[in-house]
Structure formats: C-alpha cells, structure tokens
Scaffold this active site. Structure first.
Site, mmCIF file in Angstrom:
data_model
loop_
_atom_site.group_PDB
_atom_site.id
_atom_site.type_symbol
_atom_site.label_atom_id
_atom_site.label_comp_id
_atom_site.label_asym_id
_atom_site.label_seq_id
_atom_site.Cartn_x
_atom_site.Cartn_y
_atom_site.Cartn_z
ATOM 1 N N LYS A 90 75.257 -8.322 44.863
ATOM 2 C CA LYS A 90 74.362 -7.366 44.189
ATOM 3 C C LYS A 90 72.972 -7.954 44.168
ATOM 4 C CE LYS A 90 73.288 -3.722 41.811
ATOM 5 N NZ LYS A 90 72.292 -3.374 42.868
ATOM 6 N N GLN A 111 69.390 -14.835 42.366
ATOM 7 C CA GLN A 111 70.130 -13.651 41.904
ATOM 8 C C GLN A 111 71.531 -14.016 41.416
ATOM 9 O OE1 GLN A 111 68.277 -10.521 42.665
ATOM 10 N NE2 GLN A 111 69.535 -9.738 41.002
ATOM 11 N N LYS A 114 71.168 -15.251 37.854
ATOM 12 C CA LYS A 114 70.702 -14.142 37.014
ATOM 13 C C LYS A 114 71.846 -13.175 36.735
ATOM 14 C CE LYS A 114 67.071 -12.129 38.734
ATOM 15 N NZ LYS A 114 66.108 -11.202 39.403
ATOM 16 N N LYS A 126 70.601 -10.560 48.423
ATOM 17 C CA LYS A 126 69.235 -10.011 48.528
ATOM 18 C C LYS A 126 69.004 -9.618 49.971
ATOM 19 C CE LYS A 126 65.556 -9.395 45.968
ATOM 20 N NZ LYS A 126 65.472 -9.186 44.511
ATOM 21 N N GLY A 165 66.372 -1.799 44.576
ATOM 22 C CA GLY A 165 64.958 -1.959 44.927
ATOM 23 C C GLY A 165 64.424 -3.346 44.619
ATOM 24 N N ASP A 166 63.254 -3.606 45.125
ATOM 25 C CA ASP A 166 62.466 -4.811 44.816
ATOM 26 C C ASP A 166 61.053 -4.471 45.311
ATOM 27 O OD1 ASP A 166 62.913 -7.829 43.928
ATOM 28 O OD2 ASP A 166 61.563 -7.926 45.627
ATOM 29 N N THR A 209 63.627 -3.445 34.047
ATOM 30 C CA THR A 209 63.158 -4.832 34.206
ATOM 31 C C THR A 209 62.032 -5.118 33.219
ATOM 32 O OG1 THR A 209 63.689 -4.576 36.547
ATOM 33 C CG2 THR A 209 62.486 -6.558 35.899
ATOM 34 N N ASN A 240 56.488 -1.428 39.724
ATOM 35 C CA ASN A 240 57.548 -1.022 38.799
ATOM 36 C C ASN A 240 57.633 -1.936 37.578
ATOM 37 O OD1 ASN A 240 60.638 -1.742 38.166
ATOM 38 N ND2 ASN A 240 60.420 0.462 38.442
ATOM 39 N N SER A 385 71.321 -1.916 36.633
ATOM 40 C CA SER A 385 71.980 -1.560 37.898
ATOM 41 C C SER A 385 73.491 -1.667 37.732
ATOM 42 C CB SER A 385 71.541 -2.493 39.035
ATOM 43 O OG SER A 385 70.310 -2.095 39.571
#
Ligand code: NDP
Ligand code: 2IT
Length: 453
Positions: A90, A111, A114, A126, A165-166, A209, A240, A385
């Site tokens: 993820k 990630q 996290k 990622k 997204g990123d 976020t 964002n 998410s």
C-alpha cells in the site's frame, strides 16, 4: 552507529550505489534501531534488517503515450513492492520529473513503517513515473495514465497492491487510472484509493493527510499544555497536503503565513484567512495555476521566487511558532533548521515525506523542540486510505464525522505509540526513535511469524 547497524548500512550503500535518498532513509531508521538491537536478539538471528532493506519486488516499465502534437513520448514507470508482512502493498504513486529508483525506494521504505504505525493491515509500497504533469492538457494526462495502468494493472489488485496519490497524482489521475483498470479487468474493485466519493471513495480522504498532521501536532503540543490557537505557522507546498493542513489550522485559530510551489513562495504577513485559502484552492485545484498569482489579488503580500544560488530557503527564515513542510524531500537543510530555531520555533511537523535532512533533524532533536517525523505525522493519509479499503470491502460509505473521528483516534494512537517507544528505548519525546522503533517492531514480529520469505 553500533556494528550491526553499520554493517547493514555499508551493505546497503554498496549494493545500491547512487541511491542517496534511499541511503538517507535507511540510515535514519538504522540509527534509531540501535536502541532495540540488544532488547530483541531474535531480530538479528532472523536477519530482519537485512531483509527489510531489500524490496520484495521492483517493477520498472516503459510508458509510451502520444502528446497533443501527436508526438510519441516515453516515460519510465515504477512500482516498488517493499513489504507485505502486514498486509497487501500500500502506498502512493508520484508523477514528477525527478522520480527515479532511489526516490521510489526511499518512499516505499518509509511507507512500511508508517503503515505499520497506523495499526491497520497494510504492507508498504510506492510507485510513480518521471512524467511531468505540469502544463499538460487533461487529454495528455489521461493518455499517460491509461498507458501507465496498461502495464501496472497486472501487478496490482485489491488484495495484492493498492496504489493511491502522491505528488502530481490527485483525484483526476486516480480517476483516469481507475477507469483503465476497470476496462482491462472488467472488475469494479477497491484497487486504488483516493477515488471519487460517488464511485468508491471515502469521505475525508482528500483532507486526511493535512488534518492528521494537525491532529498529531495538537497531541504533541498537549504534552506541553499548549495549543495551536494564535500560533504563527509556516507551510511549504500548495498541494493536497499543504492546503488541508492550512484549513485545519485556520479552524483551530492559528495564523497561516506562507505557501510555496517549485517556483517560489508567498508570504502574507496579515495571515491567509478562509477567503484567501478558498482563492488558493481554486487557483491550484481548478485552474492549476502558480502560487505567484496570489500577489496579483492580494497586493500587500510578498512573493519570493526560488533562488537556486542560496544555501537556505528564506521561507524558513520567517519568524514563526510552528513549521509544516508539505512539499517534498530535503526541503529543510541544516541552515534552514538553524534559522527556524533562531526565531524560536516550538514545533516542526512534517506533512511531506523526509522533508528534513539528517543534519536538520539532529538539530531539532538536540534543541528539544517538538519535532514530528513524517512517518508518524503524515500517516493520516494512508490511514484513511485503509478506511477506504474497509468501506469498499463492505460496500458502504461512512459519514464524514465517522471517518474524521477514526482519523483522530488513529493519530492519537500513533502519538501514544511514539511516546511509549521513545520512553522505553530512547529518550521520551524523541518522536523519530519512537516512530521508527514502534513501526519496526510490529513488522519484525510479523516477519518472524511468517518464516523466511
Ligand atoms: P501535490 O502534488 O498535491 O503538491 C505538491 C506541492 O509541493 C506542490 O505545491 C508542488 O509545487 C510542491 N513541490 C513538489 N515537488 C517540489 C520540489 N521538488 N520543489 C519544490 N516544491 C515542490 O502533492 P501532495 O500534497 O500530495 O504531496 C506533498 C508531500 O506530502 C509529498 O512529500 C508527499 O509524498 C507527501 N504525502 C502525501 C500524501 C497524500 O495523501 N497525498 C500522504 C502523505 C505524504 P509544484 O506544483 O510547483 O510542483
Ligand atoms: O506518502 C503517503 O503516505 C501517501 N502518499 C499516501 C499513500 C496511500 O496509500 O494513501
């Protein structure tokens, strides 16, 4: 560093030459984990660290697409599937000209920790491309996204790998990619998160976020009996994460002074209020304009173009109580950290991934300010998410207030975990060690349970 961490780090630098960002992310984590090496000898025995620095899988692929001038363009696509110890891979997709394997690997590595901190069943990954969406028409972006997904689809799935997204990937790009996945697979599933609300998205995901970052900041300030009310705040970025960080700050009575993009930054000494924020949201999200346009409307404000010759960013030299880097990696260097500290900053909380260099991080920790590292502070995005995935599995849509209260709980839990781990193994209030250790232990224990894979 102690010998085991040193040994692994030198293997990582030898096996992955030229991957500076990946080295940096690994170095920071290994440094924190020195504190647990003695407490958990089994981790060494099972070679947990050696395995964690090696991605389970890296996929690199060609992305051909035709621009509006009917010329064929070729980009490079990536998906780094770092760890599936806790759940399906993820993590977001980044579309930016700077994307390379080192950046993808550092983001995937971060990630993993996290996602572990969220307490949800999420592995880490990622992906992205060196495609630059700036200045491209909607049709060009659509053709690119369709071509990107035409290869990516075979590697992902709702129980395998769920991108989101990123930088450079928001609702528009997720929509185009979701449409293409559905067309190829003939399946309407929760294979991506950040979807539109009417077709499988979650309430609060766009805000998550930024909101989560501010909830975590509130938790940090509470340890010093303080609040955000009346605090002067610096924000970098205007995407964002930056915009919803500002929205929550305004709601809590803080004053937002700055925003930036890759061309420069604006400083509004009177504060960016709700009306001005609406103007910026419209400018960035709908017109896809540049932040410099702010001073055309608000003439009292200042605009500072980026000067690449400078060894510091003047945005971080503006006096403020709190700083929220929300643009990109390594945007606060040692000199920037010195400037923030010289002006008496109380709190630095990271919306972007790895926005502070190691020298900067060490300064913040040495001075004992409230410093919240990205893995902990920006985990709200991926956490929601995860909640979007749960809603998709149940074919339900939760209300805004339910998702928001879940998000608050998750951020509070992460804050508690960081404090607890820092107190047990390092120094109470060292959120860097706390986040790295707490994130790591959960993954490591799952890896031991699952055997040598
Ligand atoms: P967006 O694309 O929405 O916004 C990115 C912002 O940062 C833009 O203002 C962009 O300016 C600026 N920026 C990007 N790259 C650079 C650069 N190299 N130099 C200067 N400015 C730059 O992305 P997000 O807001 O989603 O992401 C921001 C950060 O937050 C990233 O580090 C991302 O990894 C992280 N993050 C994002 C999450 C999410 O859910 N979206 C979750 C957790 C972390 P310009 O328009 O000029 O490029
Ligand atoms: O860096 C991140 O945590 C994200 N870009 C969000 C990842 C996600 O899967 O929502």
């Amino acid at each position: 560093m102690q010998s085991i961490a040193n040994e692994i780090y030198s293997q990582v630098t030898q096996k992955n030459p030229g991957e500076a960002e990946f080295h940096q992310a690994v170095h920071e984590v290994l440094h924190s984990l020195e504190h647990v090496v003695d407490a958990y000898p089994e981790f060494r025995y099972h070679k947990i660290l050696d395995r964690m620095v090696e991605p389970e899988r890296i996929i690199t692929f060609r992305v051909p697409w035709v621009d509006d001038a009917e010329e064929l363009q070729i980009n490079r696509g990536f998906r780094v599937e770092m760890s599936s110890a806790l759940g399906p891979y993820k993590g977001g997709l980044r579309f930016h000209a700077s994307v390379n394997q080192s950046i993808m690997k550092f983001l995937a590595f971060e990630q993993v920790f996290k996602n572990s901190l969220t307490g949800l069943s999420l592995g880490g990954g990622k992906g992205g491309s060196d495609f630059n969406p700036k200045g491209k028409s909607d049709l060009e972006v659509m053709r690119f996204c369709q071509s990107f997904m035409t290869e990516l689809y075979r590697h992902i799935g709702e129980n395998t790998d769920i991108p989101a997204g990123d930088i450079g990937v928001g609702g528009r790009e997720i929509g185009f990619m979701f449409g293409q996945y559905k067309r190829i697979k003939n399946q309407f599933t929760g294979v991506l998160t950040g979807k539109g609300l009417e077709w499988g998205g979650s309430n609060i995901r766009p805000e998550a976020t930024g909101y989560g970052l501010i909830y975590f900041s509130q938790n940090m300030l509470e340890t010093r009996s303080d609040t955000l009310e009346g605090k002067n705040c610096l924000i970098s970025g205007s995407g964002n994460v930056a915009l919803y960080t500002a929205e929550k700050l305004l709601e809590l009575g803080a004053k937002v002074l700055t925003f930036s993009d890759s061309n420069g930054f604006i400083h509004d000494p009177y504060g960016i209020d709700r009306e001005k924020l609406d103007f910026i949201m419209q400018l960035k999200n709908i017109r896809r304009g540049r932040i410099a346009e702010y001073i055309e409307k608000y003439k009292h404000a200042h605009y500072y173009p980026v000067e690449f010759s400078r060894d510091y960013n003047p945005l971080w030299a503006i006096p403020a109580d709190c700083a929220f880097p929300c643009a990109t990696q390594n945007e606060i260097n040692e000199k920037d950290a010195q400037n923030l500290l010289a002006n008496g900053v109380l709190l630095v909380a990271e919306g972007a991934n790895m926005p502070t260099t190691e020298e900067g991080v060490n300064l913040f920790i040495d001075k004992g300010i409230l410093y919240g590292p990205a893995k902990a502070t920006n985990a709200g995005g991926v956490a929601v998410s995860g909640l979007e995935m749960s809603q998709n599995s149940a074919r339900l849509l939760w209300t805004r207030s339910k998702v928001d209260s879940e998000l608050k709980n998750i951020m509070k839990r992460i804050h508690g975990l960081c404090l607890e781990s820092s107190e047990r193994y390092s120094t109470k209030g060292n959120y860097v060690d706390g986040a790295n250790i707490a994130g790591f232990v959960r993954v490591a224990e799952a890896m031991i349970d699952q055997g040598y894979v």
